[in-house]
Design a protein around this motif. Structure first.
Motif, PDB file in Angstrom:
ATOM      1  N   LEU A 142       0.836  -1.204   0.000  1.00  0.00           N
ATOM      2  CA  LEU A 142       0.000   0.000   0.000  1.00  0.00           C
ATOM      3  C   LEU A 142       0.869   1.252   0.000  1.00  0.00           C
ATOM      4  O   LEU A 142       0.618   2.201  -0.741  1.00  0.00           O
ATOM      5  CB  LEU A 142      -0.918   0.000   1.224  1.00  0.00           C
ATOM      6  N   SER A 143       1.911   1.227   0.821  1.00  0.00           N
ATOM      7  CA  SER A 143       2.812   2.368   0.914  1.00  0.00           C
ATOM      8  C   SER A 143       3.485   2.645  -0.427  1.00  0.00           C
ATOM      9  O   SER A 143       3.714   3.789  -0.802  1.00  0.00           O
ATOM     10  CB  SER A 143       3.856   2.085   1.997  1.00  0.00           C
ATOM     11  N   TRP A 145       2.240   2.186  -3.399  1.00  0.00           N
ATOM     12  CA  TRP A 145       1.323   2.818  -4.341  1.00  0.00           C
ATOM     13  C   TRP A 145       0.858   4.187  -3.877  1.00  0.00           C
ATOM     14  O   TRP A 145       0.284   4.938  -4.639  1.00  0.00           O
ATOM     15  CB  TRP A 145       0.117   1.908  -4.613  1.00  0.00           C
ATOM     16  N   HIS A 146       1.059   4.494  -2.611  1.00  0.00           N
ATOM     17  CA  HIS A 146       0.692   5.815  -2.105  1.00  0.00           C
ATOM     18  C   HIS A 146       1.919   6.636  -1.791  1.00  0.00           C
ATOM     19  O   HIS A 146       1.904   7.476  -0.917  1.00  0.00           O
ATOM     20  CB  HIS A 146      -0.170   5.681  -0.844  1.00  0.00           C
ATOM     21  N   ARG A 147       2.990   6.389  -2.536  1.00  0.00           N
ATOM     22  CA  ARG A 147       4.260   6.967  -2.117  1.00  0.00           C
ATOM     23  C   ARG A 147       4.302   8.478  -2.210  1.00  0.00           C
ATOM     24  O   ARG A 147       5.094   9.122  -1.564  1.00  0.00           O
ATOM     25  CB  ARG A 147       5.408   6.373  -2.913  1.00  0.00           C
ATOM     26  N   GLU A 149       2.009  10.604  -1.317  1.00  0.00           N
ATOM     27  CA  GLU A 149       1.019  11.341  -0.535  1.00  0.00           C
ATOM     28  C   GLU A 149       1.560  12.016   0.718  1.00  0.00           C
ATOM     29  O   GLU A 149       1.643  13.223   0.797  1.00  0.00           O
ATOM     30  CB  GLU A 149      -0.150  10.416  -0.206  1.00  0.00           C
ATOM     31  N   ARG A 154       5.194   8.430   6.003  1.00  0.00           N
ATOM     32  CA  ARG A 154       6.027   7.298   5.605  1.00  0.00           C
ATOM     33  C   ARG A 154       7.347   7.306   6.357  1.00  0.00           C
ATOM     34  O   ARG A 154       7.856   6.257   6.743  1.00  0.00           O
ATOM     35  CB  ARG A 154       6.280   7.331   4.104  1.00  0.00           C
ATOM     36  N   HIS A 265       3.099  17.673   3.173  1.00  0.00           N
ATOM     37  CA  HIS A 265       2.791  17.040   1.897  1.00  0.00           C
ATOM     38  C   HIS A 265       3.738  17.582   0.839  1.00  0.00           C
ATOM     39  O   HIS A 265       3.823  18.776   0.624  1.00  0.00           O
ATOM     40  CB  HIS A 265       1.344  17.328   1.497  1.00  0.00           C
TER      41      HIS A 265
END
Lengths: 304, 304
Positions: A142-143, A145-147, A149, A154, A265
């Motif tokens: 998951l991390s 593919w959401h890198r 965000e 993270r 962000h």
């Protein structure tokens, strides 16, 4: 670092050789366990034997050695981009997980039944290990593919991922050691029993002691391998470029945006995926001795 | 951090309770192993039983739990001076080593003889573990008495000491797990044998399964404890004083002398032994968000 990784791989090859030699060179050990009560037909016994041999092969080579290689991927693929390295890590761990599940499934196929496999400490540890592994893999996936965000989130999760991953790896090795001991104790007891009934026990005993030496060497080899892989994972990273730290630090300052909010962000463009792209923030620090030492980056820590 | 240490100690108490319950509640298991060939007199059997029970008790409570407490000493005695903490660590590890040697000696007293104890993987791993432990203790002891001499050399050695120490601790736990498995497999085989000969096997079997559950819980408890202790050792340190980082940093600058030679000799006066005295150098670093975050010190790393 390169020599440590080389030594780890040499040990991995030795471990793979030992487990293969054990599984193929001492077939009677695996036959004996499968046909302990002598009620099966020959075909069932043959299948039992295959499943019985598959379990150690899959768990040691497919699960433990592959996981070690996946952990080392962050160190050995230094020239690749960070995204590619993470993909390689994820793919290797996925393959290792598949081998692990297959290896446990092979054990379920034995005639003892499924439930009897969940009574021993070996199975409890293995279950804990596989559960942790699956959770880690899902979070990592998951991390991945959401890198783009929440970089700060993270950065908080990463040390936990590394710690839990290395813990799971150590637990897998410990579980394998208990499996080896379980098998050897079983065989020793069986040999003692046959010694009491049959007269030709001396040749069986010498075979047992050779097998013990092979399995003990396998166990010690895995313990050493585990130490080397963990050491390689936590030790300071080499800088393949070898640029002066001043250049790198100022680059880092330019590359990141600092904010005062708790979660920052940052848009994660593809141009940022160079080999020196890190997950934790860089702060400008004064260097000692002409830029040769940078505090922090050469510390041993749970970052990649 | 405090809650993690508390949880680790709760687990340690549970592990101690489980191993004591096992040793005292299932005495027949230890008797059975000792009098397997039924040739001893009653007095010898009684002695064998005591030695047989002593081994798990000494190794789990005296060696593993005490070592864990020694590792945690650097975290739990935060209010004490650094010298006192190191003394406590050294003394606890020394006591743990003595218990470990005593526990192995107890195993040698069994009638099987000394050599037969060095055939199993359990013994090989234990030997490797004790050797590493002894080497670590000697290096730590020497380093403690030469603490004023070469600060830079010690800063280089410290991460290795921490890594090797945690590796040895993990290896000790893995060795204990193999010992538990060895014992359980032995008992299961013996029960199966008696099941084949005697009719009253059902009560023995239910006793065995209770014992299995106790020993399995003990094994899982030790694996979890190991994870918590290592996590507490490598996770970022709490600052008990809670002073702003600026004060601390400037203090560190004043406390140390910087040189350009490779090894810096610093006189180590007793006044330096405050609770915030560190072994690695501090560099003045700019802080983010009003001094709440200091890069480096809050990273997870192999320093104390």
């Amino acid at each position: 670092m390169a020599s440590l990784v080389g030594l780890a791989r040499l040990t991995a090859v030795a471990v793979a050789g030992l487990v293969t030699f054990w599984a193929l060179g001492f077939q009677t050990s695996f036959l004996q366990a499968a046909t302990d009560d002598d009620v099966h037909s020959s075909a069932t016994a043959q299948l039992d034997f295959i499943y019985s041999v598959l379990h150690p092969l899959l768990m040691v080579i497919g699960f433990i050695l592959l996981t070690g290689e996946a952990i080392l991927a962050h160190r050995t693929l230094g020239g690749w981009s960070r995204g590619t390295r993470t993909s390689a890590h994820l793919a290797l761990q996925g393959a290792a997980f598949a081998f692990g599940v297959f290896g446990i499934w092979a054990k379920f196929q034995a005639t003892d039944g499924v439930v009897s496999n969940f009574l021993s400490l070996h199975s409890w540890m293995g279950l804990l290990c596989l559960s942790l592994f699956a959770a880690q893999w899902v979070v990592g996936f998951l991390s991945f593919w959401h890198r783009g965000e929440a970089r700060r989130v993270r950065a908080t999760v990463l040390p936990w991922h590394v710690f839990l991953g290395l813990y799971t790896y150590g637990l897998a090795v410990a579980t394998a050691e208990t499996g080896l001991l379980e098998k050897l104790t079983f065989l020793r007891q069986a040999a003692r029993r046959s010694q009491a009934t049959a007269a030709s026990a001396s040749s069986s005993f010498s075979q047992r002691s050779t097998e013990s030496a092979v399995v003990n060497a396998l166990g010690v080899g895995m313990a050493l391998l585990c130490g080397m892989v963990v050491l390689a994972a936590v030790s300071p990273k080499d800088r393949p470029g070898g640029k002066s730290s001043t250049t790198r630090t100022s680059k880092a300052i330019n590359g990141y945006h600092y904010g005062t909010s708790n979660v920052v962000h940052v848009s994660d463009g593809e141009t940022n995926h160079g080999p020196r792209h890190h997950d934790h923030y860089h702060y400008p620090r004064p260097t000692l001795q002409g830029g040769k030492k940078v505090a922090g980056d050469e510390d041993w820590k749970l970052h990649n």
